[in-house]
Structures are given as structure tokens and as C-alpha cells.
Design a protein around this motif. Structure first.
Motif, short mmCIF file in Angstrom:
data_model
loop_
_atom_site.label_atom_id
_atom_site.label_comp_id
_atom_site.label_asym_id
_atom_site.label_seq_id
_atom_site.Cartn_x
_atom_site.Cartn_y
_atom_site.Cartn_z
N ASN A 141 1.95 -5.70 2.72
CA ASN A 141 2.85 -5.71 3.87
C ASN A 141 2.06 -5.56 5.18
O ASN A 141 0.85 -5.77 5.21
CB ASN A 141 3.88 -4.59 3.69
CG ASN A 141 3.20 -3.25 3.43
OD1 ASN A 141 2.34 -2.82 4.21
ND2 ASN A 141 3.54 -2.61 2.33
N SER A 142 2.73 -5.13 6.23
CA SER A 142 2.06 -5.00 7.54
C SER A 142 0.87 -4.04 7.50
O SER A 142 -0.03 -4.13 8.34
CB SER A 142 3.05 -4.52 8.60
OG SER A 142 4.06 -5.47 8.82
N VAL B 152 12.30 -9.11 -2.32
CA VAL B 152 11.07 -8.30 -2.36
C VAL B 152 11.25 -6.95 -3.04
O VAL B 152 10.28 -6.26 -3.25
CB VAL B 152 10.42 -8.12 -0.96
CG1 VAL B 152 10.09 -9.47 -0.33
CG2 VAL B 152 11.27 -7.27 -0.04
N ARG C 224 4.42 3.17 -6.19
CA ARG C 224 5.82 2.73 -6.12
C ARG C 224 5.94 1.66 -7.19
O ARG C 224 5.62 1.93 -8.34
CB ARG C 224 6.19 2.26 -4.70
CG ARG C 224 7.70 2.38 -4.45
CD ARG C 224 8.11 1.97 -3.05
NE ARG C 224 8.00 0.53 -2.83
CZ ARG C 224 8.35 -0.09 -1.70
NH1 ARG C 224 8.80 0.62 -0.68
NH2 ARG C 224 8.24 -1.40 -1.58
N GLU C 225 6.39 0.42 -6.88
CA GLU C 225 6.57 -0.56 -7.95
C GLU C 225 5.22 -1.13 -8.39
O GLU C 225 4.30 -1.26 -7.59
CB GLU C 225 7.52 -1.67 -7.50
CG GLU C 225 6.98 -2.66 -6.47
CD GLU C 225 7.18 -2.19 -5.04
OE1 GLU C 225 7.04 -0.98 -4.76
OE2 GLU C 225 7.48 -3.04 -4.18
N PRO D 222 1.62 -0.18 10.29
CA PRO D 222 2.21 1.06 9.77
C PRO D 222 1.22 2.13 9.29
O PRO D 222 1.67 3.22 8.94
CB PRO D 222 3.07 0.59 8.59
CG PRO D 222 2.88 -0.87 8.46
CD PRO D 222 1.79 -1.30 9.37
N LYS E 10 14.32 -7.43 6.59
CA LYS E 10 15.29 -6.46 6.07
C LYS E 10 15.69 -5.40 7.08
O LYS E 10 16.79 -4.88 7.00
CB LYS E 10 14.75 -5.81 4.80
CG LYS E 10 13.55 -4.91 5.01
CD LYS E 10 12.95 -4.49 3.68
CE LYS E 10 11.80 -3.55 3.90
NZ LYS E 10 10.86 -3.55 2.78
N TYR F 114 10.37 2.09 13.30
CA TYR F 114 10.98 1.31 12.22
C TYR F 114 12.23 1.99 11.67
O TYR F 114 13.25 1.36 11.41
CB TYR F 114 9.94 1.11 11.11
CG TYR F 114 10.35 0.10 10.07
CD1 TYR F 114 10.16 -1.27 10.29
CD2 TYR F 114 10.92 0.50 8.88
CE1 TYR F 114 10.54 -2.20 9.34
CE2 TYR F 114 11.29 -0.43 7.92
CZ TYR F 114 11.10 -1.77 8.15
OH TYR F 114 11.48 -2.70 7.22
N ASN G 71 1.86 -3.78 -3.55
CA ASN G 71 2.43 -3.14 -2.37
C ASN G 71 1.82 -1.76 -2.23
O ASN G 71 1.92 -0.94 -3.13
CB ASN G 71 3.95 -3.03 -2.52
CG ASN G 71 4.62 -2.70 -1.21
OD1 ASN G 71 4.62 -3.52 -0.30
ND2 ASN G 71 5.15 -1.50 -1.08
N ARG H 14 3.43 -10.15 3.23
CA ARG H 14 4.87 -10.04 3.50
C ARG H 14 5.03 -9.12 4.72
O ARG H 14 4.83 -7.91 4.62
CB ARG H 14 5.57 -9.43 2.27
CG ARG H 14 5.26 -10.16 0.96
CD ARG H 14 5.85 -9.43 -0.24
NE ARG H 14 5.43 -8.04 -0.34
CZ ARG H 14 4.35 -7.61 -0.98
NH1 ARG H 14 3.55 -8.46 -1.60
NH2 ARG H 14 4.05 -6.32 -1.01
N LEU H 15 5.36 -9.72 5.86
CA LEU H 15 5.29 -8.95 7.11
C LEU H 15 6.67 -8.71 7.73
O LEU H 15 7.41 -9.65 8.01
CB LEU H 15 4.41 -9.68 8.13
CG LEU H 15 2.96 -9.93 7.69
CD1 LEU H 15 2.20 -10.64 8.82
CD2 LEU H 15 2.26 -8.63 7.31
N GLY H 16 6.99 -7.44 7.95
CA GLY H 16 8.22 -7.07 8.65
C GLY H 16 7.91 -6.33 9.93
O GLY H 16 8.00 -6.87 11.04
N GLU H 17 7.49 -5.07 9.79
CA GLU H 17 7.29 -4.20 10.96
C GLU H 17 6.40 -4.82 12.04
O GLU H 17 6.70 -4.73 13.23
CB GLU H 17 6.70 -2.85 10.51
CG GLU H 17 6.37 -1.94 11.68
CD GLU H 17 6.06 -0.50 11.30
OE1 GLU H 17 6.35 -0.09 10.16
OE2 GLU H 17 5.51 0.21 12.16
C1 LIG Z 1 9.66 -3.90 3.25
C2 LIG Z 1 8.68 -4.59 2.40
C3 LIG Z 1 7.67 -5.38 2.99
C4 LIG Z 1 7.51 -5.49 4.49
O1 LIG Z 1 6.89 -4.32 4.95
P1 LIG Z 1 6.47 -4.09 6.48
O2 LIG Z 1 5.70 -2.83 6.46
O3 LIG Z 1 7.74 -3.99 7.25
O4 LIG Z 1 5.65 -5.25 6.88
C5 LIG Z 1 6.80 -6.03 2.14
N1 LIG Z 1 6.88 -5.90 0.80
C6 LIG Z 1 7.83 -5.16 0.20
C7 LIG Z 1 7.84 -5.06 -1.29
C8 LIG Z 1 8.74 -4.46 0.98
O5 LIG Z 1 9.67 -3.70 0.38
#
Ligand SMILES: *Cc1c(COP(=O)(O)O)cnc(C)c1O
Length: 373
Positions: free
Chosen positions: A199-200, A79, A131-132, A230, A36, A335, A160, A219-222
Motif C-alpha cells: 500500500n502507500s 482488497v 494481518r492477512e 503512512p 475505500k 486518514y 500487505n 495499491r494506493l489510497g492514502e
Molecule cells: C486499504 C488497503 C490498501 C490501501 O492502503 P493505503 O495505505 O490507503 O494506501 C491496500 N491494500 C489493502 C489490502 C488495503 O486494505
């Protein structure tokens, strides 16, 4: 070359993905790559696929749509909890979504039936970050009602942490999620396929624990994009931190006094800036501003210092650097800066790396702008 521009090294993204996928596979955890922060870039998505992700996730349907065109066979997860007003697109564009609200689940169910499709649901559990998430005492009941809704199948649970309140995903939190999984399975009568631990921010835990319990997905982004975790924003050893570079151009370079003169009030963004130092500063104005990037997340080259930023001007102390008007200055980004640069229409997006052969529309052109895409 135009400026400002965001240079992406796709091979760094593939490397980071592969490294994390391999480390986590040894612990029974697969990776959902989250693109994202790159506006759902198809090239970034493909770089993650080359690195071995089991699926891709994004918070925006628009991004999932772009990714779907490029990677039609990769499972896609929305997500962010779906808006009730967009359920028809959700079941069309995403194979799975993360959910917490009964009314939205009802609407998703109707949309799936209308669309003659089926949609996978992961229920999100609130474990303290606020959060959610569904309260843990309500999860079993809600999971059981999802299984009765036509067009939906409950595939798992997720949580999360660390995003809103910085709550650490530790062993206790992950054990709580695992035990909820077992209670849900006892109720619904089958095994949950997906247990998405976070997440990360979960990597500290995942790479050091001896007991991953039932967690089988992150679920990995950063971490993939920037090579950082993070919780403390520390680099993860083994990963590359140079996937993204922001390049911008000097439009003025003059030596000016460190202190302004005249009576002073607010600056353009409402703060009363403190200016420190005496004597003079070799000061550059860069054609880059808050419309392009989050200036607080910019890291200039060593020996340079960001002094201030407004909509369109970034003022930096260039020290002894040999730069002049018309020259490029390159920045690393956190980020927040990356996200804003990627989503700014003023920043050109230049992606380099192994040319992906399966992108039909852009295969002959390794660079493209988001406006053209
Ligand atoms: C953005 C997001 C992630 C990814 O998070 P990172 O910290 O970038 O790894 C995972 N889960 C949800 C629900 C998110 O909104």
C-alpha cells in the motif's frame, strides 16, 4: 450551505494519482487506486482513472458496486479477503480478489462456475505484519491448488505490510516476495501477471530503490487522497495535501474560565479529562462530534486548538481568530478522520472539480450527497 460538509477537490486527486503513476511507471510499477476511504465515491474513482490508474480496489463490495456503474471497463479488485458468505457477489462485482483461505477459494470457485464467469485470484503472503497472508512456506503449494480450481485463475501474489503492526516494507521484504513469485512460477508453469507489493507505506521503498525486483503493482489510497505516506505520516513532496476539507459551524462562542469548577468524575466518553491552563479561554463550540469525524485526526486552522470532543460537540480554543456564532471553521483531516467523515450520514459530501462527463446520473450536478447517490 449545510454543515458539516466535506469538500473534495477532485483535481487534487487527479494530480496526485498522475504524479504517483508517472513516478512509479519509471520503475515498472502500476497503480491500483484504492477509494475505500471515500465510500467508493464514483467521482473520486473517475478522478483516479483520469490520473492513470490501471485498476481500482476497495475493501467493500458495496463500494465496488457503485464504482462499477460509473466505470464499467475498469478492472476492480476486492482488497479485503472475501467473506465465504458473499462469494456470489464477489465474482459478480469484482474481477479479482486478494485471498488467503482454501475454503473461501473453494466457495469462490463454485460461485464462478455457477455464475458462468471466471475470477482472478491474488494470493496474499504473510511477511511479518501479521494481518492477512499465507505463511511463505505454504504459498507454492496453495498457489498450485488454486490453478486446479475451475472458474479461478491465479494471476499473482501480493502482500500487505505496515497496517497492523507497522512493519516496514523494505528491500528484504520485497525481495522475499519476488523470490516467492519465481518459485510459484516454476511450479505452475506460467508467469504471474500481478505482483502487488503493498500500500502507500511502500512508497518510501518504491521511490528510492534501484531494484524493484518482480513488484509491478502497488495499491494506493492514502497517498493519492491525502498526499501523505503512512509510515511516518510525512507529506510526499510533489503531491497536494488539500484534496479534502471539513467545514463545520460555530454554535456557541463565549469566553470561559480555563478550569471547570465543582467535584469531578468521568466525562461523557469515560475519560477523566485533564484541563490545563489558567485564566480564560475564548471557546467555541462547533456542531461536530464523534458521530461525524474522528476528532483526534482533525487539524484546525493555525492559532486554534481542539480542547475536547463528545458525540455532537467539538470544543475549541479559537485564540484571536475573528469568528462568531454561525461562522464556518475549516479543518484538515488525517486518514482516520477522513474515513469517518465520509461514512457518517450526518456529513454532506460536496465534490468539486473537472466535471466528469461519463457519470450519467450526476453529470448535471457536480455536488451530490451520499444519501442521494
Ligand atoms: C486499504 C488497503 C490498501 C490501501 O492502503 P493505503 O495505505 O490507503 O494506501 C491496500 N491494500 C489493502 C489490502 C488495503 O486494505
Amino acid at each position: 450551505m449545510t454543515a458539516p460538509r466535506l469538500e473534495t477537490d477532485l483535481d487534487a486527486i487527479t494530480h496526485n494519482t498522475r504524479w504517483l503513476v508517472n513516478q512509479l511507471a519509471q520503475r515498472g510499477i502500476g497503480v491500483t487506486g484504492v477509494a475505500k476511504a471515500t465510500l467508493g465515491s464514483p467521482h473520486v474513482a473517475l478522478a483516479m482513472i483520469r490520473g492513470g490508474v490501471r485498476g481500482l480496489g476497495d475493501s467493500r463490495l458495496e463500494n465496488l458496486e457503485r464504482i462499477r456503474l460509473t466505470a464499467p471497463r475498469t478492472p476492480l479488485t476486492l482488497v479485503r479477503s472475501p467473506m465465504r458468505s458473499q462469494v456470489d457477489s464477489v465474482v459478480r462485482e469484482a474481477d479479482c480478489s486478494l485471498n488467503t483461505e482454501p475454503t473461501v477459494l473453494d466457495a469462490l470457485s463454485s460461485a464462478a462456475v455457477r455464475g458462468d464467469t471466471s475470477h482472478a485470484v491474488v494470493l496474499m503472503v504473510e511477511l511479518g505484519d501479521l494481518r492477512e497472508g499465507v505463511a511463505s512456506q505454504d504459498v507454492v503449494e496453495m498457489a498450485s491448488t488454486v490453478t486446479t480450481r475451475p472458474g479461478l485463475h491465479l494471476v499473482g501474489l501480493g502482500t500487505n505490510l505496515a497496517c497492523r503492526s507497522g512493519v516496514i516494507p523494505d528491500q528484504a521484504k520485497m525481495d522475499e516476495l519476488s523470490s516467492l513469485v519465481e518459485r510459484v512460477e516454476a511450479r505452475v508453469g506460467y508467469d504471474l501477471r500481478v505482483v502487488s507489493g503493498g500500500n502507500s507505506a511502500n512508497l518510501d521503498w518504491a521511490l528510492s530503490t534501484t531494484n524493484t525486483g518482480r513488484i509491478n503493482d502497488l495499491r494506493l489510497g492514502e497517498s493519492i487522497l491525502l498526499g501523505t505516506e503512512p509510515l511516518h505520516r510525512r507529506p510526499i513532496r510533489g503531491l497536494r495535501y488539500d484534496a479534502f476539507t471539513l467545514v463545520a459551524e460555530v454554535i456557541e462562542l463565549k469566553t470561559k474560565p480555563a478550569q471547570p469548577w465543582g467535584k469531578r468524575a468521568q466525562s461523557a466518553f469515560g475519560d477523566q479529562p485533564t484541563t490545563s491552563g489558567t485564566g480564560s479561554v475564548r471557546q467555541a463550540i462547533i456542531a461536530l462530534g464523534r458521530q461525524d469525524v474522528d476528532p483526534d485526526g482533525l487539524q484546525p486552522p493555525n492559532g486554534m486548538r481542539v480542547l475536547s470532543a463528545s458525540s455532537d460537540h467539538l470544543v475549541i480554543d479559537v485564540g484571536d481568530h475573528d469568528v462568531g456564532v454561525g461562522d464556518d471553521v475549516t479543518f484538515r483531516m488525517n486518514y482516520s478522520a477522513l474515513l469517518r467523515a465520509m461514512t457518517s450520514p450526518f456529513v454532506r459530501n460536496c465534490e468539486h472539480g473537472t466535471t466528469p462527463h461519463d457519470i450519467s446520473s450526476t453529470s448535471s450536478n457536480p455536488e451530490f450527497t451520499k444519501r442521494a447517490a
